[in-house]
Design a protein around this motif. Structure first.
Motif, PDB file in Angstrom:
ATOM      1  N   LEU A 133      34.566  46.103  41.749  1.00 40.91           N
ATOM      2  CA  LEU A 133      33.442  44.870  41.152  1.00 40.91           C
ATOM      3  C   LEU A 133      32.232  45.821  41.392  1.00 40.91           C
ATOM      4  O   LEU A 133      31.809  46.243  42.341  1.00 40.91           O
ATOM      5  CB  LEU A 133      33.873  43.708  41.940  1.00 40.91           C
ATOM      6  N   PRO A 134      31.150  44.813  40.718  1.00 40.22           N
ATOM      7  CA  PRO A 134      29.926  45.469  40.714  1.00 40.22           C
ATOM      8  C   PRO A 134      29.330  45.048  41.911  1.00 40.22           C
ATOM      9  O   PRO A 134      29.874  44.109  42.572  1.00 40.22           O
ATOM     10  CB  PRO A 134      29.044  44.681  39.486  1.00 40.22           C
ATOM     11  N   GLU A 135      28.492  46.242  42.438  1.00 40.48           N
ATOM     12  CA  GLU A 135      27.666  45.757  44.027  1.00 40.48           C
ATOM     13  C   GLU A 135      27.147  44.644  44.090  1.00 40.48           C
ATOM     14  O   GLU A 135      26.322  44.145  43.247  1.00 40.48           O
ATOM     15  CB  GLU A 135      26.938  47.045  44.328  1.00 40.48           C
ATOM     16  N   GLY A 136      27.612  43.801  45.204  1.00 43.18           N
ATOM     17  CA  GLY A 136      26.709  42.342  45.601  1.00 43.18           C
ATOM     18  C   GLY A 136      26.960  41.345  44.631  1.00 43.18           C
ATOM     19  O   GLY A 136      26.379  40.349  44.795  1.00 43.18           O
ATOM     20  N   SER A 137      27.900  41.475  43.548  1.00 46.94           N
ATOM     21  CA  SER A 137      28.335  40.204  42.882  1.00 46.94           C
ATOM     22  C   SER A 137      29.110  39.198  43.471  1.00 46.94           C
ATOM     23  O   SER A 137      29.553  39.554  44.660  1.00 46.94           O
ATOM     24  CB  SER A 137      29.050  40.883  41.537  1.00 46.94           C
ATOM     25  N   ASP A 138      29.143  38.166  42.986  1.00 43.53           N
ATOM     26  CA  ASP A 138      30.101  37.085  43.422  1.00 43.53           C
ATOM     27  C   ASP A 138      31.503  37.332  43.232  1.00 43.53           C
ATOM     28  O   ASP A 138      31.939  37.504  42.153  1.00 43.53           O
ATOM     29  CB  ASP A 138      29.721  35.846  42.947  1.00 43.53           C
ATOM     30  N   LEU A 139      32.393  37.623  44.430  1.00 47.57           N
ATOM     31  CA  LEU A 139      33.709  38.322  44.511  1.00 47.57           C
ATOM     32  C   LEU A 139      34.677  37.377  43.753  1.00 47.57           C
ATOM     33  O   LEU A 139      35.414  37.756  42.809  1.00 47.57           O
ATOM     34  CB  LEU A 139      34.218  38.688  45.802  1.00 47.57           C
ATOM     35  N   GLN A 140      34.448  36.187  44.159  1.00 41.45           N
ATOM     36  CA  GLN A 140      35.378  35.051  43.513  1.00 41.45           C
ATOM     37  C   GLN A 140      35.126  34.897  41.922  1.00 41.45           C
ATOM     38  O   GLN A 140      36.049  34.966  41.351  1.00 41.45           O
ATOM     39  CB  GLN A 140      35.264  33.852  44.076  1.00 41.45           C
ATOM     40  N   ALA A 141      34.009  35.142  41.581  1.00 39.07           N
ATOM     41  CA  ALA A 141      33.778  34.837  40.241  1.00 39.07           C
ATOM     42  C   ALA A 141      34.158  36.163  39.495  1.00 39.07           C
ATOM     43  O   ALA A 141      34.777  36.060  38.422  1.00 39.07           O
ATOM     44  CB  ALA A 141      32.194  34.666  39.810  1.00 39.07           C
ATOM     45  N   GLY A 142      33.989  37.568  40.156  1.00 33.23           N
ATOM     46  CA  GLY A 142      34.536  38.460  39.638  1.00 33.23           C
ATOM     47  C   GLY A 142      35.816  38.727  39.409  1.00 33.23           C
ATOM     48  O   GLY A 142      36.344  39.064  38.270  1.00 33.23           O
ATOM     49  N   LEU A 143      36.611  38.044  40.594  1.00 34.63           N
ATOM     50  CA  LEU A 143      38.036  38.242  40.274  1.00 34.63           C
ATOM     51  C   LEU A 143      38.609  37.333  39.337  1.00 34.63           C
ATOM     52  O   LEU A 143      39.382  37.526  38.504  1.00 34.63           O
ATOM     53  CB  LEU A 143      38.790  37.866  41.795  1.00 34.63           C
ATOM     54  N   THR A 144      37.899  36.184  39.176  1.00 34.24           N
ATOM     55  CA  THR A 144      38.532  35.121  38.270  1.00 34.24           C
ATOM     56  C   THR A 144      38.227  35.397  36.592  1.00 34.24           C
ATOM     57  O   THR A 144      38.857  35.034  35.842  1.00 34.24           O
ATOM     58  CB  THR A 144      37.703  33.764  38.554  1.00 34.24           C
ATOM     59  N   ALA A 145      37.022  36.183  36.628  1.00 31.95           N
ATOM     60  CA  ALA A 145      36.801  36.957  35.513  1.00 31.95           C
ATOM     61  C   ALA A 145      37.666  37.873  35.048  1.00 31.95           C
ATOM     62  O   ALA A 145      38.161  37.927  33.760  1.00 31.95           O
ATOM     63  CB  ALA A 145      35.383  37.661  35.359  1.00 31.95           C
ATOM     64  N   ILE A 146      38.435  38.667  35.854  1.00 30.60           N
ATOM     65  CA  ILE A 146      39.523  39.555  35.548  1.00 30.60           C
ATOM     66  C   ILE A 146      40.747  38.628  35.080  1.00 30.60           C
ATOM     67  O   ILE A 146      41.372  38.890  34.157  1.00 30.60           O
ATOM     68  CB  ILE A 146      39.672  40.411  36.886  1.00 30.60           C
ATOM     69  N   ASP A 147      41.201  37.916  35.940  1.00 30.76           N
ATOM     70  CA  ASP A 147      42.222  36.740  35.751  1.00 30.76           C
ATOM     71  C   ASP A 147      41.936  35.604  36.048  1.00 30.76           C
ATOM     72  O   ASP A 147      41.547  35.191  37.395  1.00 30.76           O
ATOM     73  CB  ASP A 147      43.487  37.561  36.138  1.00 30.76           C
ATOM     74  N   LEU A 148      42.344  34.512  35.374  1.00 29.63           N
ATOM     75  CA  LEU A 148      42.067  33.144  35.804  1.00 29.63           C
ATOM     76  C   LEU A 148      42.934  32.720  36.969  1.00 29.63           C
ATOM     77  O   LEU A 148      42.458  31.928  37.963  1.00 29.63           O
ATOM     78  CB  LEU A 148      42.152  32.215  34.602  1.00 29.63           C
ATOM     79  N   ARG A 149      43.934  33.541  37.230  1.00 33.98           N
ATOM     80  CA  ARG A 149      44.739  33.122  38.036  1.00 33.98           C
ATOM     81  C   ARG A 149      44.224  33.238  39.677  1.00 33.98           C
ATOM     82  O   ARG A 149      44.710  32.627  40.497  1.00 33.98           O
ATOM     83  CB  ARG A 149      46.185  33.907  38.182  1.00 33.98           C
ATOM     84  N   TRP A 150      43.141  34.237  39.811  1.00 32.45           N
ATOM     85  CA  TRP A 150      42.704  34.480  40.936  1.00 32.45           C
ATOM     86  C   TRP A 150      41.810  33.123  41.361  1.00 32.45           C
ATOM     87  O   TRP A 150      41.544  32.933  42.632  1.00 32.45           O
ATOM     88  CB  TRP A 150      41.768  35.476  41.113  1.00 32.45           C
ATOM     89  N   GLY A 151      41.602  32.144  40.649  1.00 35.53           N
ATOM     90  CA  GLY A 151      40.899  30.943  40.914  1.00 35.53           C
ATOM     91  C   GLY A 151      41.822  30.109  41.255  1.00 35.53           C
ATOM     92  O   GLY A 151      41.514  28.947  41.558  1.00 35.53           O
ATOM     93  N   GLU A 152      43.267  30.200  41.452  1.00 39.10           N
ATOM     94  CA  GLU A 152      44.135  29.176  41.706  1.00 39.10           C
ATOM     95  C   GLU A 152      44.694  29.358  43.106  1.00 39.10           C
ATOM     96  O   GLU A 152      44.840  30.363  43.515  1.00 39.10           O
ATOM     97  CB  GLU A 152      45.487  29.066  40.919  1.00 39.10           C
ATOM     98  N   ALA A 153      44.745  28.186  43.810  1.00 41.88           N
ATOM     99  CA  ALA A 153      45.293  28.447  45.361  1.00 41.88           C
ATOM    100  C   ALA A 153      46.739  28.942  45.466  1.00 41.88           C
ATOM    101  O   ALA A 153      46.958  29.596  46.433  1.00 41.88           O
ATOM    102  CB  ALA A 153      45.174  26.965  45.852  1.00 41.88           C
ATOM    103  N   LEU A 154      47.463  28.620  44.418  1.00 40.74           N
ATOM    104  CA  LEU A 154      48.866  29.095  44.343  1.00 40.74           C
ATOM    105  C   LEU A 154      48.963  30.592  44.509  1.00 40.74           C
ATOM    106  O   LEU A 154      49.631  30.913  45.287  1.00 40.74           O
ATOM    107  CB  LEU A 154      49.655  28.646  43.091  1.00 40.74           C
ATOM    108  N   THR A 155      48.029  31.353  43.800  1.00 40.31           N
ATOM    109  CA  THR A 155      48.245  32.880  44.013  1.00 40.31           C
ATOM    110  C   THR A 155      47.981  33.153  45.247  1.00 40.31           C
ATOM    111  O   THR A 155      48.694  34.172  45.573  1.00 40.31           O
ATOM    112  CB  THR A 155      47.040  33.502  42.704  1.00 40.31           C
TER     113      THR A 155
END
Lengths: 423, 275
Positions: free
Chosen positions: A137-159
């Motif tokens: 992921l780009p240096e210094g970016s928001d990791l949660q946002a970056g992961l969710t951008a790759i796949d929405l499932r990273w934004g779910e607690a279940l995952t």
């Protein structure tokens, strides 16, 4: 030593010198003897501990081992252990995950972790692979946002909950799966979906087939053992050889013979056709009938021998007494003789049942897919799909059932004084 | 036995029982009777009626490298496993019979348990344990595993024999001036030997017929006779299998007769000497 004690001047001050040393000496000698006998047992005990008990213990442990995720993503698994499971993990945990995923890209460790995660939640393997490819992921970016951008499932607690659970060093996953159950997202035990539920069916089949074989052995073994007991020693010894010869013959030889006998052009079908009972050859082998026939044949001596040794010890006087008191023959047999044979009936039945539960060779050679018992699936998961967790869990269930029955058997065998396999 | 005053129903039951028992005996012995003639079959089907008699299948297995190799392996592994099981098992049996301690029943149950643990579990467990040690696919590994399976038979037969052994005989020998070594060889051993030998025969038969553990543990280099037979039955069941089967039947008959002889001899010795 005793002599010096007796003649020494202060003998009166010493405790009574005669019996105490003798007692201690006797005790010492007995203790030495006991230690010697225990030392005789020790080599075998150590041998079995190393080559038998330890390996089995290690196999059973594999049924709760959970090395894939904690091995493939160790830092992430540790970090997730501190997460309370509510909402999404903290940024520090995400940083560990992103860094580890980037480093692990393309390794077999990550592949097996992804495979393991996929068994918990369908689609997890491709999620991991897709995310790993998108690293870094780009240096210094928001990791949660970056992961969710790759796949929405990273934004779910279940995952994350699934990963946290699969990352623990121990799991109940395989044992529950062996009983057709699993944990849902909240950690509650639920029944597996119908297309995944196969093991209870296999275990039920194992029990059922063992039960049928046991009843067949009892039905055939009882009259034969009874006849052997009632004959004079000379002829009963001769007939006993007919029981013991198949017992000593290789199981593979007997399986081969049954294939020859039961095949569509085999002697059994030829005889039935010659007698006019059937017109078309019956399918007697490579199905359940063949497995039942061969297993009954192989296990019948294990029923006859305990029955025979119990019946041999029953005095015929009781039966005669009952009849002389006016009891009809059948009733006197049923009410006087049969109850006395029960220890043999139980010992023989338990032995046959225990042995048939572990059968592998006979169903493998004489049965179709519907006849394969628990042992077959243990071998299958060990050799073909290399799923040792599943093989270990099925072993645990099968071994548990076997040992439970073995404990019961030991009680009965002790009562009827039947040494297994000996006359 | 049928009494002279038996009623007609009793007579019918009596003969019906004999007929049924005869049929059960036929069921037991039939598979062994059927396969022997087929090993002399002239053509290559395992079916009756036979085309004619010939020894070609015996020739084939004697000349076959695969069968010879399998036989050699069995003749290395089984005696070695038997020896190990007999030595360890006999020593332990003596210890078990001659002493009492808490947990003895449990220990005995554990020592006999290889007999009841499903053999596939034994195979998988030993394979997973031996593989990292480099013992999977080795003669040593197979011998150790087969010895484990043979031990329970040695324990059951030898403890049974020792329990029937009258220890007064040893005391009598000692009181008559025999030293312990002489007593062991002239009194104890002749009485106990049949038990040890039959335990050994059981252990040998177990190892000589073992397929499942061998399937997991052995590499092709350790292909044993039963494993070769397993492959043969699975792939192409031919009269060559029947020929091997016949040889094995002869062998098991010999073992059975030896055992029967031993049993009668020990019965004679015991009743003759202690009364």
């Amino acid at each position: 030593m005793t002599a010096t004690t007796l003649t020494s001047p202060d003998a009166a001050a010493a405790p009574p010198p005669r019996d105490v040393p003798l007692k201690t000496r006797l005790k010492r000698a007995e203790r030495r003897k006991k230690l010697l006998h225990l030392a005789l047992i020790a080599p075998l005990a150590v041998f079995l501990l190393v080559v038998f008990l330890w390996p089995i213990g290690a196999l059973l442990k594999r049924s709760v081992d959970n090395p894939e995720v904690s091995g493939g993503l160790p830092a992430t698994s540790t970090a997730l252990e501190h997460w309370n499971g509510q909402g999404l993990p903290e940024a520090s945990t995400l940083a560990v995950f992103v860094k580890e995923l980037e480093a692990a890209r393309g390794t077999t460790g990550l592949a097996s972790a992804a495979k393991r995660l996929n068994t918990e939640m369908t689609g997890y393997r491709s999620l991991i692979m897709k995310t790993a490819r998108a690293m870094p992921l780009p240096e210094g970016s928001d990791l949660q946002a970056g992961l969710t951008a790759i796949d929405l499932r990273w934004g779910e607690a279940l995952t994350w909950q699934v990963m946290a659970r699969a990352g623990k060093p121990y799991t109940s996953y395989y044992l529950l799966a062996a009983l057709d159950h699993k944990l849902d997202a909240d950690g509650a035990i639920i029944a597996a979906t119908e297309d995944q539920a196969i093991y209870l069916d296999v275990l039920g089949r194992t029990f059922w087939m063992s039960l049928v074989v046991t009843l067949c052995c009892l039905a055939l073994g009882f009259p034969l053992a009874y006849l052997l007991t009632s004959l004079p020693t000379r002829s009963s010894n001769l007939l006993m050889i007919l029981v013991l010869l198949p017992f000593w013959t290789s199981i593979l030889v007997r399986v081969a013979s049954w294939i020859v006998l039961l095949q569509s052009g085999g002697l059994v079908n030829q005889a039935l056709q010659a007698l006019g009972i059937i017109d078309e050859p019956l399918q007697l082998v490579f199905n359940r009938i063949g497995v039942y026939i061969a297993m009954t044949h192989i296990l019948l001596p294990f029923m006859i021998l305990p029955l025979y040794s119990v019946m041999k010890g029953i005095s015929p006087i009781y039966l005669r007494a009952a009849q002389s008191l006016g009891c009809p023959p059948f009733q006197s047999f049923w009410k006087v003789y049969f109850p006395q044979t029960l220890p043999g009936v139980f010992a023989g039945s338990l032995l046959v049942f225990i042995l048939s539960m572990g059968y592998y060779i006979t169903p493998a050679l004489l049965g179709g897919p519907q006849e394969q018992m628990a042992s077959y699936f243990i071998a299958f998961y060990t050799n073909e799909t290399i799923n040792w967790g599943m093989a270990a869990a099925l072993s645990t269930v099968l071994l548990g059932a076997t040992l439970l029955l073995y404990v019961v058997y030991s009680r009965y065998a002790g009562q009827s004084r039947t040494p297994i396999k000996t006359r | 036995m049928l009494q002279a005053y038996a009623s007609p129903t009793e007579r019918i039951w009596f003969y019906a029982h004999r007929v049924i028992a005869g049929l059960i005996l036929l069921f037991l012995i039939l598979p062994i009777l059927v396969i022997v003639p087929l090993s002399f079959n002239a053509d290559s089907f395992l079916m009756y009626p036979m085309a004619g008699a010939s020894l070609r299948w015996y020739e084939e297995i004697i000349q076959s490298d695969v069968w010879q190799h399998a036989l050699m392996n069995s003749l290395i592994i089984s005696p070695a496993a038997t020896l190990l099981a007999v030595v360890l098992g006999t020593l332990a049996s003596i210890g078990l019979v001659r002493t009492e301690f808490p947990g003895k029943a449990l220990l005995t149950a554990v020592l006999i348990s290889p007999m009841v643990v499903p053999v596939v579990i034994v195979g998988v467990a030993i394979y997973l344990f031996f593989a990292p040690l480099g013992l999977a696919g080795s003669y040593t590994g197979l011998i150790l595993a087969h010895a484990v399976l043979g031990v329970p038979f040695v324990i059951t037969t030898v403890t049974a024999t020792l329990q029937g052994f009258d220890y007064n005989l040893v005391r009598a020998a000692a009181s008559l001036g025999a030293n312990p070594v002489l007593t062991f060889f002239r009194v104890t051993l002749p009485l106990v030997a049949p038990g040890i030998i039959s335990g050994g025969l059981f252990a040998f038969a177990t190892s000589f017929d073992e397929v499942v553990v061998t399937l997991f543990l052995a590499s092709p280099a350790q292909n044993t006779l039963p494993r070769q037979m397993f492959a043969g039955i699975r792939e192409n069941i031919s009269p060559a299998i029947a020929a091997v089967a016949t040889i094995l039947i002869v062998l098991s008959t010999l073992m059975l007769l030896t055992l029967e002889g031993l049993r009668q001899r020990s019965e004679r010795l015991r009743t003759g000497k202690s009364r």
